[in-house]
Design a protein around this motif. Structure first.
Motif, PDB file in Angstrom:
ATOM      1  N   LYS A  54       0.826  -1.204   0.000  1.00 42.33           N
ATOM      2  CA  LYS A  54       0.000   0.000   0.000  1.00 42.33           C
ATOM      3  C   LYS A  54       0.863   1.257   0.000  1.00 42.33           C
ATOM      4  O   LYS A  54       1.990   1.243   0.478  1.00 42.33           O
ATOM      5  CB  LYS A  54      -0.889   0.015   1.245  1.00 42.33           C
ATOM      6  N   PRO A  55       0.301   2.360  -0.505  1.00 45.05           N
ATOM      7  CA  PRO A  55       0.970   3.650  -0.278  1.00 45.05           C
ATOM      8  C   PRO A  55       1.093   3.885   1.224  1.00 45.05           C
ATOM      9  O   PRO A  55       0.330   3.321   2.021  1.00 45.05           O
ATOM     10  CB  PRO A  55       0.021   4.661  -0.923  1.00 45.05           C
ATOM     11  N   ILE A  56       2.047   4.719   1.584  1.00 43.08           N
ATOM     12  CA  ILE A  56       2.285   4.940   3.010  1.00 43.08           C
ATOM     13  C   ILE A  56       2.212   6.422   3.346  1.00 43.08           C
ATOM     14  O   ILE A  56       2.664   7.275   2.580  1.00 43.08           O
ATOM     15  CB  ILE A  56       3.647   4.346   3.421  1.00 43.08           C
ATOM     16  N   VAL A  57       1.593   6.704   4.479  1.00 38.09           N
ATOM     17  CA  VAL A  57       1.475   8.057   5.013  1.00 38.09           C
ATOM     18  C   VAL A  57       2.133   8.071   6.381  1.00 38.09           C
ATOM     19  O   VAL A  57       1.883   7.187   7.199  1.00 38.09           O
ATOM     20  CB  VAL A  57      -0.004   8.480   5.125  1.00 38.09           C
ATOM     21  N   ALA A  58       2.981   9.057   6.621  1.00 41.99           N
ATOM     22  CA  ALA A  58       3.580   9.237   7.940  1.00 41.99           C
ATOM     23  C   ALA A  58       3.128  10.579   8.504  1.00 41.99           C
ATOM     24  O   ALA A  58       3.263  11.613   7.846  1.00 41.99           O
ATOM     25  CB  ALA A  58       5.099   9.183   7.868  1.00 41.99           C
ATOM     26  N   ILE A  59       2.591  10.528   9.713  1.00 46.64           N
ATOM     27  CA  ILE A  59       2.058  11.712  10.382  1.00 46.64           C
ATOM     28  C   ILE A  59       3.011  12.092  11.505  1.00 46.64           C
ATOM     29  O   ILE A  59       3.274  11.297  12.406  1.00 46.64           O
ATOM     30  CB  ILE A  59       0.648  11.437  10.926  1.00 46.64           C
ATOM     31  N   GLY A  60       3.511  13.315  11.436  1.00 50.24           N
ATOM     32  CA  GLY A  60       4.459  13.790  12.430  1.00 50.24           C
ATOM     33  C   GLY A  60       3.828  14.031  13.788  1.00 50.24           C
ATOM     34  O   GLY A  60       2.647  13.740  14.012  1.00 50.24           O
ATOM     35  N   ASP A  61       4.590  14.586  14.698  1.00 50.27           N
ATOM     36  CA  ASP A  61       4.218  14.725  16.099  1.00 50.27           C
ATOM     37  C   ASP A  61       2.818  15.324  16.254  1.00 50.27           C
ATOM     38  O   ASP A  61       2.542  16.427  15.772  1.00 50.27           O
ATOM     39  CB  ASP A  61       5.221  15.620  16.811  1.00 50.27           C
ATOM     40  N   ASP A 117       8.005  16.540  11.086  1.00 54.20           N
ATOM     41  CA  ASP A 117       7.301  17.146  12.219  1.00 54.20           C
ATOM     42  C   ASP A 117       6.713  18.493  11.785  1.00 54.20           C
ATOM     43  O   ASP A 117       7.180  19.559  12.180  1.00 54.20           O
ATOM     44  CB  ASP A 117       8.248  17.325  13.405  1.00 54.20           C
ATOM     45  N   CYS A 118       5.657  18.427  10.967  1.00 49.78           N
ATOM     46  CA  CYS A 118       5.006  19.639  10.469  1.00 49.78           C
ATOM     47  C   CYS A 118       3.492  19.466  10.387  1.00 49.78           C
ATOM     48  O   CYS A 118       2.830  20.112   9.573  1.00 49.78           O
ATOM     49  CB  CYS A 118       5.588  20.051   9.119  1.00 49.78           C
ATOM     50  N   LEU A 119       2.940  18.591  11.234  1.00 50.29           N
ATOM     51  CA  LEU A 119       1.496  18.393  11.245  1.00 50.29           C
ATOM     52  C   LEU A 119       0.765  19.687  11.579  1.00 50.29           C
ATOM     53  O   LEU A 119      -0.337  19.928  11.087  1.00 50.29           O
ATOM     54  CB  LEU A 119       1.113  17.303  12.255  1.00 50.29           C
ATOM     55  N   ASN A 128       1.153  22.436  10.450  1.00 45.99           N
ATOM     56  CA  ASN A 128       0.913  23.152   9.199  1.00 45.99           C
ATOM     57  C   ASN A 128       0.080  22.333   8.223  1.00 45.99           C
ATOM     58  O   ASN A 128      -0.063  22.705   7.046  1.00 45.99           O
ATOM     59  CB  ASN A 128       2.239  23.537   8.543  1.00 45.99           C
ATOM     60  N   GLY A 129      -0.458  21.213   8.714  1.00 41.60           N
ATOM     61  CA  GLY A 129      -1.264  20.352   7.868  1.00 41.60           C
ATOM     62  C   GLY A 129      -0.455  19.516   6.893  1.00 41.60           C
ATOM     63  O   GLY A 129      -1.006  18.920   5.973  1.00 41.60           O
ATOM     64  N   LYS A 130       0.872  19.418   7.094  1.00 41.42           N
ATOM     65  CA  LYS A 130       1.747  18.700   6.183  1.00 41.42           C
ATOM     66  C   LYS A 130       2.060  17.301   6.732  1.00 41.42           C
ATOM     67  O   LYS A 130       2.149  17.110   7.946  1.00 41.42           O
ATOM     68  CB  LYS A 130       3.053  19.478   5.983  1.00 41.42           C
ATOM     69  N   TYR A 131       2.270  16.382   5.815  1.00 39.48           N
ATOM     70  CA  TYR A 131       2.561  14.996   6.189  1.00 39.48           C
ATOM     71  C   TYR A 131       3.299  14.329   5.032  1.00 39.48           C
ATOM     72  O   TYR A 131       3.297  14.811   3.896  1.00 39.48           O
ATOM     73  CB  TYR A 131       1.295  14.234   6.544  1.00 39.48           C
ATOM     74  N   TYR A 132       3.920  13.195   5.331  1.00 39.62           N
ATOM     75  CA  TYR A 132       4.674  12.446   4.319  1.00 39.62           C
ATOM     76  C   TYR A 132       3.747  11.466   3.606  1.00 39.62           C
ATOM     77  O   TYR A 132       2.955  10.763   4.239  1.00 39.62           O
ATOM     78  CB  TYR A 132       5.806  11.688   4.998  1.00 39.62           C
ATOM     79  N   TYR A 133       3.875  11.416   2.276  1.00 35.91           N
ATOM     80  CA  TYR A 133       3.097  10.461   1.474  1.00 35.91           C
ATOM     81  C   TYR A 133       3.994   9.862   0.415  1.00 35.91           C
ATOM     82  O   TYR A 133       4.745  10.570  -0.241  1.00 35.91           O
ATOM     83  CB  TYR A 133       1.915  11.156   0.807  1.00 35.91           C
ATOM     84  N   GLU A 134       3.926   8.556   0.279  1.00 38.50           N
ATOM     85  CA  GLU A 134       4.698   7.866  -0.762  1.00 38.50           C
ATOM     86  C   GLU A 134       3.892   6.699  -1.308  1.00 38.50           C
ATOM     87  O   GLU A 134       3.375   5.883  -0.557  1.00 38.50           O
ATOM     88  CB  GLU A 134       6.024   7.357  -0.195  1.00 38.50           C
ATOM     89  N   GLU A 135       3.812   6.622  -2.613  1.00 36.33           N
ATOM     90  CA  GLU A 135       3.086   5.508  -3.238  1.00 36.33           C
ATOM     91  C   GLU A 135       3.971   4.283  -3.302  1.00 36.33           C
ATOM     92  O   GLU A 135       5.183   4.384  -3.299  1.00 36.33           O
ATOM     93  CB  GLU A 135       2.650   5.915  -4.651  1.00 36.33           C
TER      94      GLU A 135
END
Length: 223
Positions: A2-9, A212-214, A216-223
């Motif tokens: 699956k694609p992966i999402v990482a959510i910071g602090d 670590d920028c949640l 600001n509504g930012k997060y890591y996404y990778e397919e």
């Protein structure tokens, strides 16, 4: 895979909810630090937010990963040093919540050559301080440490108030200490506040991505 999402602090923020809703088909990795907000968030809201993240994990055991950060460990681990904004008024509630669900949390997560931890792994720390084996899966070693290895994992580096010359472990490593990330791997980490997803590449097929920028509504996404 699956694609992966990482959510910071998280730090009490609820912005993770819309991210999870938007990516129902993804593996979701929370990078830790669920409590101790920078802004005003009531204690009830913080604990309810953590409870909802735990419930999400229980509903989606196979594709939600909950990592632990320094702002989590200090509520239930006697060996962990208290971090900033430690809240004595929620400590017994937070301790009970973590201990009752401890099997749902882990220290590290790995997919192939991608490794997720709270703060990151400097190559020399893994080899010289943690005494890890580069020929074996990295996350498995971090999730199953010997006592002396756990001491290294909890270590503060000089940049965060530790001894001169020391590098922080996976809960405390500072961005200034992560000059040569673990060789051969791409790391995805939180802990160090950035305005947007920020990459740092090394010369040994190594990369570290700071997330670590949640706030600001930012997060890591990778397919």
């Amino acid at each position: 895979m699956k694609p992966i999402v990482a959510i910071g602090d998280v730090h009490g923020l609820e912005k993770w909810r819309s991210i999870v809703d938007e990516h129902e088909d993804c593996t979701i990795v929370f990078l830790g630090d669920y409590l101790d907000p920078y802004e005003y968030i009531t204690r009830r809201q913080q604990l309810d937010n953590l409870r909802d993240i735990i419930e999400l994990k229980k509903r989606r055991m196979d594709d939600v990963v909950l990592l632990l950060g320094n702002h989590d460990l200090h509520y239930f681990c006697d060996r962990a040093l208290p971090g900033s904004r430690y809240d004595f008024q929620i400590e017994r509630f937070a301790e009970a919540m973590f201990n009752a669900n401890i099997e749902l949390f882990q220290y590290a997560y790995q997919q192939g050559n991608r490794i997720f931890t709270h703060a990151g792994i400097q190559h020399s720390w893994f080899v010289d301080d943690f005494k890890g084996d580069l020929t074996q899966p990295i996350a498995h070693q971090l999730n199953n440490p010997e006592s002396i290895q756990f001491n290294a994992m909890l270590r503060l580096g000089h940049a965060r108030g530790g001894r001169i010359g020391k590098i922080g472990g996976i809960f405390w490593a500072d961005i200034s200490e992560l000059t040569d990330p673990l060789h051969g791997y791409t790391q995805i980490v939180g802990h160090n506040r950035v305005d947007d997803i920020t990459e740092r590449c090394g010369y040994n097929d190594n990369k570290i991505i700071f997330c670590d920028c949640l706030r600001n509504g930012k997060y890591y996404y990778e397919e």
